[in-house]
Write an enzyme that holds these catalytic residues in place. Structure first.
Site, PDB file in Angstrom:
ATOM      1  N   CYS A 422      12.748  38.751 -20.537  1.00 10.95           N
ATOM      2  CA  CYS A 422      12.062  38.063 -21.626  1.00 10.95           C
ATOM      3  C   CYS A 422      10.783  38.754 -22.067  1.00 10.95           C
ATOM      4  O   CYS A 422      10.499  38.861 -23.261  1.00 10.95           O
ATOM      5  CB  CYS A 422      11.786  36.616 -21.239  1.00 10.95           C
ATOM      6  SG  CYS A 422      10.840  36.464 -19.720  1.00 10.95           S
ATOM      7  N   HIS A 466       8.943  32.143 -18.775  1.00 13.67           N
ATOM      8  CA  HIS A 466       9.595  32.713 -19.933  1.00 13.67           C
ATOM      9  C   HIS A 466       8.526  33.148 -20.938  1.00 13.67           C
ATOM     10  O   HIS A 466       7.403  32.643 -20.920  1.00 13.67           O
ATOM     11  CB  HIS A 466      10.533  31.669 -20.556  1.00 13.67           C
ATOM     12  CG  HIS A 466      11.500  32.244 -21.551  1.00 13.67           C
ATOM     13  ND1 HIS A 466      12.304  33.311 -21.257  1.00 13.67           N
ATOM     14  CD2 HIS A 466      11.804  31.888 -22.827  1.00 13.67           C
ATOM     15  CE1 HIS A 466      13.052  33.599 -22.305  1.00 13.67           C
ATOM     16  NE2 HIS A 466      12.763  32.753 -23.288  1.00 13.67           N
ATOM     17  N   ASP A 482      13.261  33.232 -30.175  1.00 12.26           N
ATOM     18  CA  ASP A 482      13.415  33.673 -28.787  1.00 12.26           C
ATOM     19  C   ASP A 482      14.346  34.878 -28.751  1.00 12.26           C
ATOM     20  O   ASP A 482      15.566  34.728 -28.743  1.00 12.26           O
ATOM     21  CB  ASP A 482      13.968  32.535 -27.916  1.00 12.26           C
ATOM     22  CG  ASP A 482      13.892  32.885 -26.437  1.00 12.26           C
ATOM     23  OD1 ASP A 482      13.615  34.064 -26.129  1.00 12.26           O
ATOM     24  OD2 ASP A 482      14.104  31.990 -25.600  1.00 12.26           O
TER      25      ASP A 482
END
Lengths: 665, 324
Positions: A422, A466, A482
């Site tokens: 991430c 994250h 995202d």
């Protein structure tokens, strides 16, 4: 049934404390010290605990098989080496960690000179303090249970030090301490609930030297790797209604604006600006968060919080923070809007910050972004779509073991390694957006979590950490993107464990993970009821009794009253004399009491036969009954050694039914 | 120095308190047996270790509160509650214990006098009891429903009746944090025999050893005849008398030591002080008993004997002990 006068009592009559330790007491003492050492192992330096365990074992074996004192020439260097070694390991003698390491060491070395009852007693007293200090490093349920178990050998040692005490089998030495501890629980709980908590610490800054875990205010690609393998709980969330779907479980922590070519930082946020305006676009969600201590100031809330909880503030970018670092488990309630539009207008300062890029880094990525800007014009949404398409179709992979990146980290990642998680994706995505002239920022926090259906709460672990991006779209405001989801959608929908499928170590096997998730219910209960029992909740304790927000005095009064109640109950138990007489004698005593009330008291030195005859004469109305009773009693008492069951029961019933009728004379 | 001064000050204060406070002196009065301990006569204070442990507990409490560490606080509360409840256990160890019998032994002045104290446990076991009295201390333990004799030794100095000192039975069971104790003042008296003198002339009538020959020697007075029992020597059979009877008869002589009769006369001793006379008579009684002789003890007010044996021996020594 034999008396046990102690053999050596005569030799040392008056000096209990000077008596030599017998083998049993020394064994128990060694066990107690070993238990305390075990409780400290998690935070001691790796070399120290085996070294101390070795000293303990050697000393135990030496006293058991060879006996005698440890020569001073051996003791002194050890005692001198301990502080030096701890100084070398920690660099400072002050603080919680070196202090307790020193204490554990001293406790083990105390065994070397423990030869008498007095030494053992002081070792136990000191040891109980050292055992408690292990909890300052973590108050989880297993740790607390371990330390509580360490109390057993301690109390057993004290008991074995008693002169003339019978020496039971080793396992039986723990029976009485265990029973006593169990019987002490009510009093302990009353004290725990009502001991007034301090509103501010008397000394030191608690948690100041505690190792920091969790999300940091700086994010560089690869930084999260420690977090992503950390299975400890970060927060637990109980929703008032149904939990939001997995794709909406973004817990917002920090917003990062500044990029220095390598890392993103949150430091230059404008602190005093009003929160960005927010328009909820669907139903809001209310929930309670239980946050594990982080040692940091900020809180986590479901994206995006509407208002800060009590005692906290909200920044312009809707980050929550508290004035004091979070050193204890913290409960707070928030209402969030999972679907919303943020900041429809963008100020110049924000725009500048949202477009900031360090000069002279990552030329190829800038070139690519320029290319997109030319192709899509000002359409931010299309540019973001191009970036996501690049991640999705450009041969990128999700890999926790990402290769290291060079100076131009974004270029290296986009055109070289193409492997990461991430952080890599969020960082590159925001870089590309900014280079294309679109304001963007990195947001860190947690995403996903395990829904514990049994406990009805969402467990978010550190491994759910994250990073994602927010892009400012004209007309819509800051919008969440995202990029990790473009590469591996499972990461977002199913959680971190699914995202990292196949990359975990053996101890992260699925079934083990599932078991741990279920076990977390107990941990949560422990955290909520014991660890998280703070002064605020303590003040609410007396609310059912009409005392709103009880103050110090009210708590002390409640403590005194309830303790007195518990104590009087135990005193009654202590005073209770169990009636060990046989049932026949008890029944006879009862009968005599009744007859005495009717005016026929048994005279001193009057035999039962004569007494029954006299009673029968005095109460002629019940003559036959009394005769029968007397004969039955004489038969039961004197005819055989132990009365048979059946006649005895009959006799007892007869006595219970017998009521003397007072005669009027 | 300072410690000694403090200690003497403390003991003075304690003695003063005992004089002033009836609650402390109440149990100094001797009382009849059996003495059962109950809650009104059991006292409890923390031991020195208990005080130190309390200080440690206070430190633990303070640091748990300071670090807002609830697990540590819970642990501290648990340990404190256990420590507190150990006080009740200490109390229960004494509650219901009873002193059933006191059996004083015998001793000459200057030697320790053993006293056996019979304790019974009652319904519950009593671990780690301690009995203190007159500088002597004994540890003992009792099982449930058991009884035991505990022997203490009292120092003696002068002859005569010796009231039992106040005894203290105490316990620090189970953890040594609290000491529970109770005073016992049984109204039993022991008797200290007079110290016999070390050297001096032999008692009148004490013969030399050689003169006393074995039974059956010539010149012994015939005491009577009795029936023959297997093992009697043939030379003792009275043949002439047996001829007139169906069974054999055997001659019986007076036992030789019966003739060794001593008269231990108070008035026969002259030129000695009162106590020295008693000491001499005590030695004579000792010697006469050791020689298995018969003796008569003549005292100013009474005469004991002639008699022999252990009963006579103790009667004589008791009479000597009780002389004014």
């Amino acid at each position: 049934m034999t008396p046990r006068p102690s053999a050596d009592a005569h030799l040392h009559p008056a000096t209990d404390a000077q008596r030599a330790l017998d083998r049993r007491a020394f064994d128990l003492l060694c066990l107690a010290v070993a238990a305390v050492l075990a409780a400290h192992v998690p935070h001691l330096p790796l070399w120290l605990s085996p070294a101390l365990a070795l000293v303990l074992a050697v000393r135990w074996a030496q006293r058991r098989w060879r006996g005698g004192r440890v020569p001073t020439l051996l003791k002194l260097p050890l005692v001198a080496a301990l502080p030096l070694a701890i100084l070398a390991a920690y660099g400072t003698p002050f603080g919680r960690a070196p202090g307790s390491a020193l204490a554990v060491g001293m406790l083990v070395l105390k065994l070397l000179e423990s030869e008498r009852a007095r030494d053992a007693r002081s070792a136990i007293a000191f040891g109980s303090f050292v055992a408690m200090s292990a909890l300052l490093f973590g108050q989880s349920l297993p740790m607390t249970v371990l330390v509580a178990l360490a109390l057993l050998p301690m109390l057993a040692t004290l008991q074995a030090l008693q002169p003339a005490a019978a020496m039971p089998r080793f396992a039986h030495a723990f029976a009485r301490p265990a029973l006593l501890l169990a019987a002490s629980l009510p009093l302990a709980l009353v004290a725990f609930l009502f001991v007034p908590r301090l509103s501010a610490p008397l000394w030191g800054a608690p948690g100041a030297d505690q190792a920091r875990t969790g999300i940091s205010p700086r994010m560089a690609p690869g930084d999260f790797i420690d977090l992503l393998t950390d299975d400890r709980p970060a927060l637990r969330v109980a929703f008032d209604g149904a939990p939001p779907p997995p794709a909406q479980r973004y817990f917002r922590g920090l917003v990062m604006w500044r990029f220095d070519g390598r890392a993103w930082t949150a430091t230059d946020a404008a602190p005093s600006a009003a929160p960005e305006p927010l328009r909820p676009q669907a139903a809001t969600v209310a929930y309670e968060v239980t946050l594990e201590p982080t040692g940091r100031h900020w809180l986590f809330a479901l994206d995006t919080p509407l208002a800060p909880p009590a005692d906290a503030t909200m920044s312009a970018a809707r980050e929550l923070a508290r004035a004091r670092a979070i050193d204890a488990v913290l409960h707070y309630r928030v209402v969030s809007a999972p679907q919303r539009a943020l900041a429809p207008t963008l100020g110049d300062a924000e725009r500048r910050r949202g477009l900031q890029l360090p000069p002279g880094f990552d030329p190829r990525a800038r070139e690519l972004a320029e290319d997109w800007r030319r192709r899509y014009g000002g359409d931010a949404h299309a540019v973001a779509g191009a970036a996501l398409a690049l991640f999705h179709d450009g041969g990128f992979g999700y890999n926790l073991a990402a290769p290291p990146l060079g100076r131009d980290s974004v270029d290296d990642f986009l055109f070289g390694t193409k492997e990461g998680f991430c952080e890599h994706y969020a960082s590159s995505f925001v870089f590309l957006m900014r280079a294309a002239g679109i304001p963007a920022r990195v947001v860190t926090g947690y995403q996903g979590g395990y829904w514990n259906a049994l406990g009805g709460y969402l467990l978010v672990r550190q491994s759910d950490a994250h990073a994602w991006a927010e892009v400012w779209l004209p007309g819509q405001g800051w919008t969440r993107y995202d990029p990790t989801a473009a590469v591996r959608p499972e990461r977002v929908v199913l959680g971190a464990a699914a995202g990292a499928a196949g990359q975990g170590a053996w101890y992260q096997a699925d079934w083990l993970q599932a078991a741990r998730n279920r076990w977390d219910i107990v941990n949560r209960l422990w955290d909520r009821t014991v660890v998280g029992f703070d002064s605020l909740r303590q003040r609410g304790l007396l609310t059912p009794f009409g005392v709103e927000r009880a103050d110090w005095g009210a708590l002390a009064a409640a403590l005194a009253a309830l303790s007195a109640l518990v104590l009087s109950a135990s005193l009654l138990l202590a005073l209770a004399q169990r009636d060990r007489r046989d049932p026949l004698a008890a029944a006879q005593a009862r009968l005599e009491r009744r007859l005495a009330r009717a005016g026929v008291a048994r005279r001193p030195a009057e035999g039962p036969q004569h007494y029954f005859m006299r009673a029968a004469r005095a109460l002629p109305a019940q003559r036959a009954e009394l005769h029968a009773l007397g004969e039955a009693y004489l038969a039961l008492r004197y005819a055989c050694a132990a009365p048979a069951d059946e006649p005895l029961r009959n006799y007892l019933i007869q006595v219970r039914r017998f009521r003397p009728r007072r005669v009027v004379q | 120095m300072a410690v000694a001064a403090l200690r003497s000050l403390l003991s003075q204060a304690y003695a003063r308190a005992e004089r002033r406070l009836p609650a402390l002196t109440r149990l100094k009065a001797p009382e009849p047996l059996p003495i059962a301990l109950h809650r009104r006569r059991i006292y409890i204070v923390p031991t020195r270790f208990g005080l130190g442990f309390g200080a440690i507990l206070a430190t633990m409490l303070l640091s748990a509160l300071n670090y807002t560490n609830n697990a540590a606080l819970l642990l501290t509360c648990l340990l404190a509650a256990a420590a507190f409840n150990s006080m009740l256990l200490a109390f229960r160890t004494l509650d219901g214990l009873s002193l059933q019998a006191v059996r004083p032994g015998h001793a000459f002045a200057g030697t320790p006098l053993p006293v056996d104290l019979g304790f019974t446990a009652g319904g519950r076991a009593r671990a780690a009891l301690r009995l203190d009295g007159a500088g002597d201390a004994q540890h003992f333990a009792l099982d449930a429903n058991a009884s035991a004799d505990v022997r203490i030794e009292l120092p003696t100095e002068t002859r005569g009746p010796l009231p039992l000192p106040r005894l203290r039975v105490s316990t620090t069971w189970p953890f040594g944090l609290f000491r529970a104790w109770s005073w016992l003042s049984p109204d039993t008296r022991a008797l200290v025999y007079p110290r016999p003198e070390a050297h001096g002339p032999a008692a009148p009538g004490a013969d030399s050893e050689g003169e006393r020959a074995q039974g059956g020697a010539a010149g012994d007075a015939l005491a009577g005849l009795r029936e023959y029992r297997a093992g009697d020597p043939l030379k003792l059979v009275a043949w002439k008398a047996s001829a007139r009877h169906a069974n054999l008869l055997v001659k019986e002589f007076e036992h030789p030591r019966d003739r060794d009769e001593r008269r231990l006369d108070w008035h026969a001793i002259r030129g000695l002080s009162h106590e020295a006379r008693i000491a001499r008579l005590a030695r004579w009684v000792l010697e006469a008993h050791a020689a298995s002789a018969r003796w008569t003890l003549v005292l100013p007010a009474e005469t004991l004997g002639p008699d022999a044996g252990i009963g006579h021996y103790h009667r004589c020594l008791a009479a000597l002990a009780l002389l004014p």
